[in-house]
Design an enzyme around this catalytic site. Structure first.
Site: not given
Ligand code: BGC
Length: 902
Positions: A441, A448, A761
């Site tokens: 990712e 974020d 998270e």
């Molecule tokens: C990420 C996030 C991001 C989200 C979107 C995830 O895969 O890790 O932090 O904002 O996707 O919903």
């Protein structure tokens, strides 16, 4: 301005710029601002036109409020980069090396020899690459920057670096070389695990400019005369790691006289220098080394090093063994319930480094170059000697931002939480502000960052780092104004990207309907998610509030407005009428619908407890779009006003009034209850001032009751979390906020109790029974929920910015003690200088020590419970509305309980 005197202020400044240091005192100036009556901290150069490569020495002096002039500051220097495309004579060169599709691609080495005359006055290397580069001159690495040239939207902006290499070159024979890595350019990128996103061929652009004492110059550039070969790095990928075979090293390749006749040719390839740009933010460097704390032999029989800290970077391996021994290092954040090495949460990222020994008979040292890992645990296989704490050293890498904030208090778990927030920022500010640093990712997710930005700006001097990100945001913004979900946006060509990722899955045999659906959703439907794209408005405003530089707003204003216009055009398109049937039965509501936004898809209050991914997405359409539409309008009106665009400010303000009314008509019932009746609805309604003033206390009470009824368990996801404690405090429920903070069986401190060293998270990344959340979305290094950091500074310690006097020109020192804490302190090196606030409870009194920088003013607000007799610096003082106005200086207050005054 620094002064021990209370109330010291800057009345005027003068800046001088000259071509040499000596000229600063003479007439040969490039610019003399003259004496400017102003307390400003920044001014824009307005002197002679500057040329490429020009060096500019500068100094400044200040006058204080008594018109006394200070000394000239000791001179500083800057150097101009290459301003015109025509400054570049270098050719972009691609190695001519055979590569097989879908198999690891070794990192090419490129080189050439050249001769220099004597009397070298200075030498500069301007360099960039498609991919990552490490430049070498005469056997030495150029500079201490990593992951250069950085991750930008390469087709529109490619950064180059300029290095002073005077000390590396010499009279006579020299060699210039570079190693290239796949990096973000053509390595694996994004949760789609795509490769070749920006191109499939690596390339180098290098221009070495040598100036001799007599003023003559010699330029050595990348061109078709260079030679290339593969070297010891057999594979290198940010997600997957690096493979290094020391037997394939080519000793002396980066030194003059190396025989490269067997090496292959390079190709010159067309390229426009127009997209080249100087870097704005600080480079990535090696910041710190970490020693492992333990070597563990897991139940599965594996050897695992515990670094003691979830960190980002890599490890240096030191080992000795026979030629061809292969040592494999795999990286993970966590051990599972049984104490075994756990990597499922890395998804497709292989996070594996392999080192193959040359077998020199003495210890060999290995470090990767073009990959990074997010890890606390390192599994080692194939180690020829015994695993000891000296086998590995952790190397922490991130963008080299100055740490500006510090916080501590009487609760050790909260202190650990603060350290975890700091480490999470460190781990995710690696060239780009990312969501997480470990799985497949590692992208610049917009929400974020927007929720974490205030904390980020307090912890570190993040201004230039985020300005650079905003430049990329502008470049990636769509023609219709929509800001992408992630910046840089590797999905720009969406349909193409989608097809490519499906093809990729097919090849890997991971194709399934769920995976296709996920990708389709993310690329086509979720991209207008409220709270994400809005970062294009929120982040510039945040930088302005914390750093006070109006140019940030000026530069971003068109982009902000375009984003707002996008949202405005979306408003009024009700996608889900049935949900609002009762609200819509009211005729007035229809009039407001023009200002109402609802979305069918959106990430919503992402990962609110219990919601999970799908839940967040489903529930979001209920109110998040409407709340953000109003908030965007509010921030636009503030930004326009700050730039003196009063008419626009008024128009945005009016829109905001309508939008918040629309929110209310749809989401508030006659009893003042909001729908959905959840923590985040109240939090956003209050944080964004969506309710009429007289209705706010009731909403705050409902929120407080909700929080209490839910056992002080956090109910907010990514979007509600940054505001929940602040809103509770603002409306008199500080104790509720403290109970959220200090709850050890949920929320932030649960993870601390479980030994977390970074922010998770998910609130319940590890559940009570020790099991993990779904590995599909399980990062242990995600800063978004760490957005509570700002509240620690603002409220627990009590250092708050005042957005009417941005950049801490006016500071609000308003600690709110609570939660049984007996002391707290924070220090923040603001753009105006050190601000600190430190309080303790002693014999029933509240003692506060505050430090306000010169050239700033502050309102010190005494906590309500301690507004009895107040003594400041030994004198009795009277409070006005519970507060005192002060200028720069140090202050010591002793505040007796309010009851003592009665
Ligand atoms: C990420 C996030 C991001 C989200 C979107 C995830 O895969 O890790 O932090 O904002 O996707 O919903």
């Amino acid at each position: 301005m620094v002064s021990p005197r209370q109330g010291a202020r800057q009345a005027a400044y003068q800046v001088r710029v000259a071509p040499t240091e000596a000229d600063l005192c003479g007439d040969n100036l490039l610019w003399d601002s003259g004496k400017v009556a102003s307390d400003a901290l920044t001014c824009e150069y307005a002197g002679a036109v500057l040329r490429s490569r020009q060096r500019c020495f500068w100094t400044v002096r200040l006058w204080d409020e008594d018109e006394a002039a200070g000394e000239w500051a000791s001179p500083a220097v800057w150097e101009m980069g290459l301003l015109e495309p025509s400054d570049w004579t270098a050719r972009l060169i691609q190695p001519d090396l055979p590569e097989k599709p879908h198999s690891p691609r070794p990192c090419p080495l490129l080189r050439r020899d050249f001769r220099l005359k004597g009397n070298i006055a200075r030498a500069r290397l301007y360099v960039t690459a498609h991919g990552l580069y490490e430049a070498r001159i005469n056997g030495r690495r150029v500079g201490d920057e990593y992951f250069t040239p950085g991750w930008t939207t390469y087709d529109k902006c490619l950064q180059y670096q300029a290095y002073d290499v005077t000390a590396l070159v010499r009279e006579g024979d020299n060699a210039l070389g570079a190693v290239l890595g796949d990096g973000w350019y053509r390595g694996r990128v994004s949760f789609l695990y795509l490769e070749n996103v920006y191109g499939s061929r690596l390339a180098l652009l290098a221009q070495l400019e040598v100036t001799y004492d007599d003023g003559s110059a010699q330029v050595v550039t990348s061109d078709a005369t260079w030679r290339c070969a593969t070297g010891p790095i057999l594979a290198s990928d940010i997600f997957d790691g690096e493979t290094y075979d020391a037997r394939l090293e080519r000793p002396g390749w980066d030194e003059p006289g190396y025989d490269d006749r067997q090496w292959r040719r390079v190709f010159e390839t067309p390229f426009s220098a127009k997209q080249l740009a100087a870097p704005i933010g600080p480079p990535v460097r090696k910041i710190e080394e970490v020693r492992p704390v333990a070597v563990i032999h897991t139940p599965a029989g594996e050897t695992v090093f515990d670094m003691g800290q979830n960190m980002v970077g890599w490890v240096r391996l030191r080992t000795a063994g026979v030629r061809g021994t292969s040592v494999t290092l795999q990286f993970a954040e966590i051990l599972d319930q049984q104490g075994n090495f756990y990597t499922k949460n890395l998804r497709l990222a292989k996070a594996t480094d392999t080192f193959i020994l040359e077998g020199r008979g003495q210890p060999e040292t290995f470090e990767p170059r073009f990959t990074f890992h997010g890890f606390r645990y390192v599994k080692v296989a194939g180690l020829p000697d015994e695993a000891t704490l000296d086998t590995l050293t952790g190397v922490v890498l991130h963008s080299d931002l100055a740490v500006t904030g510090a916080f501590s208090c009487s609760n050790g778990l909260v202190n650990q939480l603060f350290q975890n927030i700091m480490w999470t920022q460190r781990g995710n500010f690696l060239d780009v502000p990312t969501d997480c640093p470990q799985r497949d990712e590692r992208m610049g997710w917009t929400a974020d960052l927007q929720v974490f930005a205030p904390t980020a700006c307090l912890n570190m001097d993040a201004c230039a780092f985020l300005e650079r990100w905003l430049r990329d945001l502008r470049l990636d913004q769509r023609g219709d104004g929509l800001v992408p979900l992630t910046v840089p946006d590797p999905f720009t060509r969406r349909w193409d990207t989608f097809r490519r990722s499906v093809r990729d899955m097919q090849q890997k045999g991971t194709l399934n309907t769920q995976a296709i659906w996920d990708r389709y959703m993310a690329l086509y439907h979720l991209n207008r998610s409220e709270g994400w794209a809005d970062a294009g408005i929120i982040v510039p405003w945040t930088l302005y509030v914390y750093y006070g530089d109006p140019r940030i707003l000026e530069e971003q204003y068109d982009s902000m407005r375009a984003m707002f216009e996008y949202r405005r055009r979306q408003a009024g398109r009700i996608t889900n009428l049935s949900r609002f049937r009762s609200a819509l039965s009211r005729r007035e509501t229809w009039e407001h619908l023009r200002y109402y936004s609802s979305g069918w898809y959106g990430f919503g209050d992402w990962l609110a407890p219990g919601d999970g991914m799908e839940g967040s997405i489903r529930k979001s359409r209920m109110f998040i779009p409407a709340a953000y539409l109003a908030f965007d309008a509010l921030l636009m009106s503030k930004a326009a006003a700050a730039l003196g665009r009063d008419d626009e400010a008024a128009a945005f303000r009016e829109y905001y009034e309508h939008a918040r009314e629309a929110f209310r008509y749809v989401h508030q019932d006659a009893d003042g209850r909001l729908s959905p009746h959840r923590q985040t609805t109240y939090v956003l309604a209050l944080a964004f001032d969506l309710l009429p003033v007289d209705e706010r206390p009731r909403a705050a009470k409902t929120l407080a009751d909700l929080v209490a009824a839910e056992g002080y368990k956090i109910g907010t996801g990514f979007l509600g979390t940054p505001y929940v404690c602040q809103v509770l405090t603002d409306y008199g429920y500080a104790e509720h906020a403290y109970r959220l903070l200090l709850n050890e069986s949920a929320n932030w401190l649960l993870q601390v109790r479980y030994g977390a060293t970074t922010i998770w998270e998910h609130w319940d990344g590890i559940r009570e029974d020790g099991s993990f959340q779904s590995a599909r979305m399980l990062s242990f290094n995600h800063y978004a929920p760490g957005a509570v950091g700002a509240w620690l500074y603002h409220v627990v310690a009590g250092i708050r910015p005042d957005e009417r006097a941005p950049g801490f020109a006016h500071i609000i020192v308003a600690p709110v003690p609570g939660g049984g804490l007996t002391h707290a302190r924070a220090a923040y090196d603001s753009v105006r200088g050190r601000i600190s606030s430190e309080w303790r409870l002693e014999n029933g009194a509240f003692l506060l020590r505050a430090e306000i920088p010169a050239n700033a003013t502050a309102t010190i607000v005494v906590p309500e419970a301690y507004r009895g007799a107040v003594v400041m610096d030994g004198r009795d003082v009277r409070l006005t509305n519970g507060a005192l106005e002060v200028g720069g200086g140090q202050y010591e207050l002793r505040c007796e309980p309010a009851s003592a005054a009665a």
